[in-house]
Write an enzyme that holds these catalytic residues in place. Sequence first.
Site, PDB file in Angstrom:
ATOM      1  N   THR A 135      -3.682  -9.051  10.997  1.00 21.32           N
ATOM      2  CA  THR A 135      -4.556  -8.426   9.856  1.00 21.32           C
ATOM      3  C   THR A 135      -6.098  -8.968   9.975  1.00 21.32           C
ATOM      4  O   THR A 135      -5.971 -10.187  10.323  1.00 21.32           O
ATOM      5  CB  THR A 135      -3.958  -8.549   8.408  1.00 21.32           C
ATOM      6  OG1 THR A 135      -4.878  -8.384   7.447  1.00 21.32           O
ATOM      7  CG2 THR A 135      -3.487 -10.187   8.305  1.00 21.32           C
ATOM      8  N   CYS A 139       5.152  14.591 -12.972  1.00 20.97           N
ATOM      9  CA  CYS A 139       6.432  13.827 -13.800  1.00 20.97           C
ATOM     10  C   CYS A 139       6.108  12.304 -13.207  1.00 20.97           C
ATOM     11  O   CYS A 139       6.865  11.471 -13.731  1.00 20.97           O
ATOM     12  CB  CYS A 139       7.703  14.569 -13.592  1.00 20.97           C
ATOM     13  SG  CYS A 139       8.255  14.286 -11.926  1.00 20.97           S
ATOM     14  N   GLU A 179      -7.842 -11.903  17.734  1.00 19.55           N
ATOM     15  CA  GLU A 179      -9.185 -12.689  17.502  1.00 19.55           C
ATOM     16  C   GLU A 179      -9.311 -13.479  16.219  1.00 19.55           C
ATOM     17  O   GLU A 179      -8.381 -13.043  15.253  1.00 19.55           O
ATOM     18  CB  GLU A 179     -10.502 -11.794  17.617  1.00 19.55           C
ATOM     19  CG  GLU A 179     -10.443 -10.472  16.837  1.00 19.55           C
ATOM     20  CD  GLU A 179     -11.400  -9.505  16.964  1.00 19.55           C
ATOM     21  OE1 GLU A 179     -11.941  -8.646  16.218  1.00 19.55           O
ATOM     22  OE2 GLU A 179     -11.847  -9.511  18.309  1.00 19.55           O
ATOM     23  N   HIS A 218       0.661  -1.300   0.026  1.00 18.89           N
ATOM     24  CA  HIS A 218       0.084   0.102   0.081  1.00 18.89           C
ATOM     25  C   HIS A 218       0.854   1.130   0.065  1.00 18.89           C
ATOM     26  O   HIS A 218       0.163   2.263   0.135  1.00 18.89           O
ATOM     27  CB  HIS A 218      -0.838  -0.088   1.074  1.00 18.89           C
ATOM     28  CG  HIS A 218      -2.137  -1.218   0.955  1.00 18.89           C
ATOM     29  ND1 HIS A 218      -2.864  -1.520   2.325  1.00 18.89           N
ATOM     30  CD2 HIS A 218      -2.711  -1.720   0.004  1.00 18.89           C
ATOM     31  CE1 HIS A 218      -3.548  -2.319   2.048  1.00 18.89           C
ATOM     32  NE2 HIS A 218      -3.599  -2.480   0.469  1.00 18.89           N
TER      33      HIS A 218
END
EC number: 2.3.1.-
Length: 310
Positions: free
Chosen positions: A250, A169, A277, A158
């Site tokens: 994640t 440019c 979790e 990301h």
Amino acid sequence: MCLFQFTARRLVSQAHCGLKASSAKKQKFCLEMARPSSNMADFREVFAKAKHIAIITGAGVSAESGVPTFRGAGGFWRKWQAQELATPGAFARNPSRVWEFYHYRREVMLSKHPNPAHIAIAECEKRLSKQGRSVVVITQNIDELHRKAGTKHLLEIHGSLFKTRCTSCGNVAANYKSPICPALAGKGAPDPETADAAIPVEDLPQCEEDGCNGLLRPHVVWFGEALDPDVLTAVEKELDICDLCLVVGTSSVVYPAAMFAPQVSARGVPVAEFNMEATPATNRFRFHFPGPCGTTLPPALARHETEIIS
């Protein structure tokens, strides 16, 4: 055949395996297979034999360093959520406001430090490289804490808070200035009562390439934008050769990263999830270790007794 060529059908069939089974026996089999182990000794045996380890990390690993996630209840900067500011349209309409948001995030990150999870990953990579084994970190995070911890083989899918891209440019450059430009000094306060700075475009960060002076933007992937195909190709190559995959901090709901570990698991490679979790992908993995990553990950990646240290 590379693993990205048969993603959709395999993911769907795995996600709904119990629903498609035509008999109670098949349903029972799917449910039994869906229970990941939390046996650290078993994981350590797999870890000791792995030659190419891929570690996929998300916001949870940085949250333990005090990094704001701007998700969920209270995840606002002033009165906006990240998805309202992190878009090409928002930048086109109000580049000053978007730059205030990212300036705030950059300044916050300059005061943050890697936690035990980041350090364990970096130390594992350094140690295993001396044994002819590889570790690659594939991160959704843009905070560079993995880099600060010492990780070398890093794929930032990301982008990074500390890189800019010229809107004229296209030049991408590292930028650690604080503030990134004089006009943003003291700006970016997150308080809802704070008024926009309304900085003129010509005073916002500008490209320093000879003769350009174009408006810079953060080199991050915004909502509605595609990921860098070169980075995705590198990720694909690493996932194709890995023989152990870790999913750390994640939620497994942000695509395309949410597909990576299930695809690896689908070809029989052990996947271990380290998260506070369970997630929608947990039952597709061989291992699941609940709790703070900074607590569960260091013992998982520590030197195994069978390792030979030169």
